[in-house]
Design a protein around this motif. Structure first.
Motif, PDB file in Angstrom:
ATOM      1  N   VAL A   1       0.968  -1.242  -0.035  1.00 23.47           N
ATOM      2  CA  VAL A   1       0.159   0.055  -0.146  1.00 23.47           C
ATOM      3  C   VAL A   1       0.916   1.358  -0.009  1.00 23.47           C
ATOM      4  CG1 VAL A   1      -1.761   1.268   1.118  1.00 23.47           C
ATOM      5  CG2 VAL A   1      -1.715  -1.371   1.344  1.00 23.47           C
ATOM      6  N   LYS A   2       0.685   2.116  -0.628  1.00 23.83           N
ATOM      7  CA  LYS A   2       1.346   3.485  -1.010  1.00 23.83           C
ATOM      8  C   LYS A   2       0.824   4.363  -0.017  1.00 23.83           C
ATOM      9  CE  LYS A   2       2.638   3.502  -5.808  1.00 23.83           C
ATOM     10  NZ  LYS A   2       4.256   3.952  -5.710  1.00 23.83           N
ATOM     11  N   ALA A   3       1.564   5.125   0.602  1.00 24.95           N
ATOM     12  CA  ALA A   3       1.189   6.056   1.552  1.00 24.95           C
ATOM     13  C   ALA A   3       0.213   7.471   0.694  1.00 24.95           C
ATOM     14  CB  ALA A   3       2.289   6.668   2.551  1.00 24.95           C
ATOM     15  N   LYS A   4       0.813   7.752  -0.442  1.00 22.38           N
ATOM     16  CA  LYS A   4       0.180   8.720  -0.921  1.00 22.38           C
ATOM     17  C   LYS A   4       0.170   8.400  -2.714  1.00 22.38           C
ATOM     18  CE  LYS A   4       1.174  12.561   2.125  1.00 22.38           C
ATOM     19  NZ  LYS A   4       1.824  13.978   2.108  1.00 22.38           N
ATOM     20  N   LEU A   5      -1.037   8.581  -3.181  1.00 21.49           N
ATOM     21  CA  LEU A   5      -1.147   8.654  -4.591  1.00 21.49           C
ATOM     22  C   LEU A   5      -1.884   9.779  -5.270  1.00 21.49           C
ATOM     23  CD1 LEU A   5      -0.496   6.627  -7.126  1.00 21.49           C
ATOM     24  CD2 LEU A   5      -2.544   5.692  -6.675  1.00 21.49           C
ATOM     25  N   PRO A   6      -1.160  10.964  -5.736  1.00 20.94           N
ATOM     26  CA  PRO A   6      -1.805  11.911  -6.143  1.00 20.94           C
ATOM     27  C   PRO A   6      -2.842  11.786  -7.303  1.00 20.94           C
ATOM     28  CG  PRO A   6       0.343  12.078  -7.012  1.00 20.94           C
ATOM     29  CD  PRO A   6       0.378  10.651  -5.809  1.00 20.94           C
ATOM     30  N   LEU A   7      -3.705  12.602  -7.390  1.00 14.39           N
ATOM     31  CA  LEU A   7      -4.827  12.441  -8.482  1.00 14.39           C
ATOM     32  C   LEU A   7      -4.411  12.367  -9.780  1.00 14.39           C
ATOM     33  CD1 LEU A   7      -7.995  11.715  -8.640  1.00 14.39           C
ATOM     34  CD2 LEU A   7      -8.238  14.275  -8.762  1.00 14.39           C
TER      35      LEU A   7
ATOM     36  N   GLY B   1      -8.630  11.250  18.595  1.00 17.87           N
ATOM     37  CA  GLY B   1      -9.467  11.646  17.391  1.00 17.87           C
ATOM     38  C   GLY B   1      -9.185  11.876  16.011  1.00 17.87           C
ATOM     39  N   ALA B   2      -7.966  11.214  15.695  1.00 12.62           N
ATOM     40  CA  ALA B   2      -7.192  11.376  14.293  1.00 12.62           C
ATOM     41  C   ALA B   2      -8.248  11.021  13.236  1.00 12.62           C
ATOM     42  CB  ALA B   2      -6.054  10.848  14.395  1.00 12.62           C
ATOM     43  N   ASP B   3      -8.020  11.601  12.191  1.00 13.61           N
ATOM     44  CA  ASP B   3      -8.702  11.118  11.057  1.00 13.61           C
ATOM     45  C   ASP B   3      -7.957   9.732  10.580  1.00 13.61           C
ATOM     46  OD1 ASP B   3      -9.952  13.419  10.960  1.00 13.61           O
ATOM     47  OD2 ASP B   3      -8.908  14.449   9.690  1.00 13.61           O
ATOM     48  N   GLN B   4      -9.266   8.796   9.657  1.00 14.54           N
ATOM     49  CA  GLN B   4      -8.691   7.723   9.163  1.00 14.54           C
ATOM     50  C   GLN B   4      -7.659   7.921   8.064  1.00 14.54           C
ATOM     51  OE1 GLN B   4     -11.595   4.694   8.582  1.00 14.54           O
ATOM     52  NE2 GLN B   4     -12.870   5.762   9.982  1.00 14.54           N
ATOM     53  N   LYS B   5      -6.472   7.310   7.889  1.00 18.34           N
ATOM     54  CA  LYS B   5      -5.512   7.649   6.937  1.00 18.34           C
ATOM     55  C   LYS B   5      -4.990   6.099   6.770  1.00 18.34           C
ATOM     56  CE  LYS B   5      -4.326  12.263   8.289  1.00 18.34           C
ATOM     57  NZ  LYS B   5      -3.186  13.150   8.497  1.00 18.34           N
ATOM     58  N   THR B   6      -4.601   6.247   5.341  1.00 16.37           N
ATOM     59  CA  THR B   6      -4.112   4.876   4.914  1.00 16.37           C
ATOM     60  C   THR B   6      -2.831   4.563   5.498  1.00 16.37           C
ATOM     61  OG1 THR B   6      -5.025   5.426   2.798  1.00 16.37           O
ATOM     62  CG2 THR B   6      -3.325   3.596   2.877  1.00 16.37           C
ATOM     63  N   ARG B   7      -2.716   3.401   6.114  1.00 17.51           N
ATOM     64  CA  ARG B   7      -1.399   3.089   6.815  1.00 17.51           C
ATOM     65  C   ARG B   7      -0.558   2.238   5.991  1.00 17.51           C
ATOM     66  NH1 ARG B   7      -2.762  -0.438  11.418  1.00 17.51           N
ATOM     67  NH2 ARG B   7      -4.512  -1.127  10.135  1.00 17.51           N
ATOM     68  N   VAL B   8       0.644   2.440   5.928  1.00 12.42           N
ATOM     69  CA  VAL B   8       1.721   1.686   4.620  1.00 12.42           C
ATOM     70  C   VAL B   8       1.697   0.374   5.009  1.00 12.42           C
ATOM     71  CG1 VAL B   8       3.833   1.647   3.446  1.00 12.42           C
ATOM     72  CG2 VAL B   8       2.546   3.876   4.292  1.00 12.42           C
ATOM     73  N   THR B   9       1.373  -0.735   4.287  1.00 11.34           N
ATOM     74  CA  THR B   9       1.580  -2.111   4.697  1.00 11.34           C
ATOM     75  C   THR B   9       2.315  -2.629   3.564  1.00 11.34           C
ATOM     76  OG1 THR B   9      -0.328  -2.597   3.658  1.00 11.34           O
ATOM     77  CG2 THR B   9      -0.406  -2.154   5.945  1.00 11.34           C
ATOM     78  N   LEU B  10       2.940  -3.822   3.792  1.00  5.14           N
ATOM     79  CA  LEU B  10       4.012  -4.502   2.778  1.00  5.14           C
ATOM     80  C   LEU B  10       3.391  -5.970   2.861  1.00  5.14           C
ATOM     81  CD1 LEU B  10       7.443  -3.328   4.320  1.00  5.14           C
ATOM     82  CD2 LEU B  10       6.391  -2.598   2.175  1.00  5.14           C
ATOM     83  N   PRO B  11       3.816  -6.653   1.705  1.00  4.73           N
ATOM     84  CA  PRO B  11       3.440  -8.010   1.589  1.00  4.73           C
ATOM     85  C   PRO B  11       4.269  -8.878   2.742  1.00  4.73           C
ATOM     86  CG  PRO B  11       4.483  -7.110  -0.534  1.00  4.73           C
ATOM     87  CD  PRO B  11       4.640  -6.097   0.555  1.00  4.73           C
ATOM     88  N   SER B  12       3.655 -10.079   2.960  1.00  7.01           N
ATOM     89  CA  SER B  12       3.973 -10.886   4.006  1.00  7.01           C
ATOM     90  C   SER B  12       5.493 -11.159   3.864  1.00  7.01           C
ATOM     91  CB  SER B  12       3.002 -12.149   4.150  1.00  7.01           C
ATOM     92  OG  SER B  12       3.280 -12.617   2.997  1.00  7.01           O
TER      93      SER B  12
END
Length: 483
Positions: A382-388, A438-449
């Motif tokens: 999962v990427k942390a950021k992906l611009p439009l 109360g932080a907003d939901q943000k994408t957490r960077v994960t890696l393959p197993s």
């Protein structure tokens, strides 16, 4: 009004037909819709009067039983109160008998629903945005609509006329064979009818209880992920690896040049002005009608295209996975609002929901925070950021390069197979992401197993190693600068 409960094997659906009323019938239609609006305004004023009276009495120091009693807003209570005053109230006494009782019942039912929505929203029992107190409807802006639930409501055997209470028999612009042959065969029953003026003409919608035969999709065991977009209206990726791109017709953009030209013509002519009482000229009415005709054509083309797309998807796949898009929030983007509204994201999901049920399929809705575009469909990173503006997805772990929308559709299709398990990513179904303070939901960077295992074996995960290397480079650069 008691809510209708369809029998097993029956569904409730609508059949809509355009009408061709004559001058007298059109006048009667407008009178019924005006009566519904007048009854709605009376109900809003009658209930609100007790609220304002109690507020005034509280300012005088009164309290408890000394205050004016609350006026109820349930439909039976409003109907009883309206029947007591309609013969003496100067607003209704001279003309209320000219219209069907269903016209007034329409306005009272809408008022009861409006007050109920306001009360539930104030108590926090209603989803969505906050609903304000009901307000009166303007004669110039209110939509013309009236609903008939009792009386003579039928489709004539000649398939060219419909009969409504007090309005009589009205000719339809198109054939009613789709509904008439079901009624003649005993597989359909009309529950109610609604007349409405929109897109420049009158329509009648019949709410019908229809017996539908059990259907199965052409590929019942295949799940498809539907990723909606602006450049491509929809990208379909099924579990067997097939990817289809549905181009965006962009009906509004196609007609935009003609609309600009017609809008300039309208603005150069004498239009109405309610402040000064100025009436529009005939040339303004002609130009405005021509411009509205283009708007109506665009709306009809969009409706037809969306129905064809959703019908094809629901008839082929057994499971359809869509995203829970925040369309209202997306429309706040002034750069993309016009294209998003032209695509009709919300209408696509609505049609897929009921059409898949008719065809024996099911719809799964991915969580709004599921990172379908940021997740690699090959390895799961999962990427942390992906611009439009990045329309191509490039995975930093496995090197996968593919279209951004196609990658999102593949992840949605895979979500159907793994609906009971999660990948641990924030937004996955069943996953619990931490929300400190109360932080907003943000994408957490994960890696393959395999990557995560290698990181744990080395004592630190790969992102932490990269962060440490970045800090070392920053320190080296700072040292060189000082020297």
């Amino acid at each position: 009004m008691k809510k209708f409960q369809p029998q097993p094997g029956f569904v409730v659906q609508a059949y809509r037909f355009a009408l061709d009323p004559n001058a007298a019938q059109e006048q009667a239609l407008r009178s019924h819709c005006g009566a519904a609006r007048a009854a709605y305004n009376w109900a809003v004023g009658w209930v609100s009067a007790s609220w304002w009276q109690r507020r005034a009495e509280e300012s005088y120091g009164l309290a408890g039983p000394e205050l004016t009693e609350w006026r109820p807003w349930s439909l039976p209570a409003l109907r009883k109160a309206f029947n007591q005053v309609k013969r003496t109230d100067p607003r209704f006494a001279d003309w209320w008998e000219e219209n069907s009782k269903e016209a007034y019942n329409t306005g009272l039912a809408n008022a009861a629903a409006a007050f109920d929505n306001y009360a539930k929203s104030k108590r926090g029992q209603r989803k969505g945005g906050r609903v304000g107190m009901p307000r009166r409807k303007s004669k110039h802006k209110a939509r013309l609509a009236c609903r008939f639930t009792t009386g003579t409501i039928r489709v004539e055997p000649d398939r060219r006329h419909v009969t409504l209470p007090r309005l009589g028999t009205i000719r339809t612009h198109e054939s009613t064979r789709k509904l008439e042959r079901r009624i003649a065969g005993g597989s359909a029953r009309i529950l109610c009818a609604t007349v409405r003026f929109e897109r420049g003409r009158w329509f009648v919608s019949f709410q019908v209880e229809v017996e539908r035969a059990e259907r199965t999709p052409a590929r019942p065991d295949v799940a498809v992920g539907v990723d909606l977009g602006v450049k491509c209206l929809a990208v379909l990726a099924d579990g067997q690896g097939e990817i289809h791109h549905v181009p965006n017709p962009a009906h509004y953009d196609t007609a935009l040049k003609a609309l600009k030209r017609l809008s300039r013509r309208v603005s150069h002519r004498q239009g109405p002005d309610r402040r000064t009482g100025q009436t529009p000229s005939k040339r303004w009415l002609q130009a405005n009608a021509e411009r509205n005709r283009v708007h109506h054509q665009v709306a009809n083309l969009r409706t037809d295209a969306l129905h064809k797309i959703t019908t094809a998807i629901s008839a082929e796949y057994g499971t359809v996975v869509v995203e829970d898009l925040n369309v209202a929030g997306m429309l706040r983007n002034r750069r993309l609002a016009r294209k998003i509204a032209d695509a009709g994201f919300g209408e696509i999901r609505r049609q897929l929901t009921y059409k898949t049920g008719w065809n024996g399929g099911q719809v799964q809705v991915a969580d709004r925070w599921f990172p379908s575009s940021k997740t690699c469909c090959g390895c799961g990173a999962v990427k942390a950021k992906l611009p439009l503006h990045a329309r191509t997805f490039c995975c930093d772990e496995c090197g996968l390069v593919m279209d951004r929308d196609a990658n999102a559709a593949c992840n949605l299709a895979a979500l159907a197979a793994a609906s009971t398990t999660g990948t641990g990513v924030a937004g996955d179904r069943g996953a619990k992401a931490p929300k400190p303070r109360g932080a907003d939901q943000k994408t957490r960077v994960t890696l393959p197993s395999r990557m995560a295992g290698a990181g744990r074996a080395g004592g630190a995960t790969l992102p932490r190693q990269r962060q440490a290397e970045a800090r070392d480079r920053h320190q080296d650069t700072a040292t060189l600068t000082l020297r």
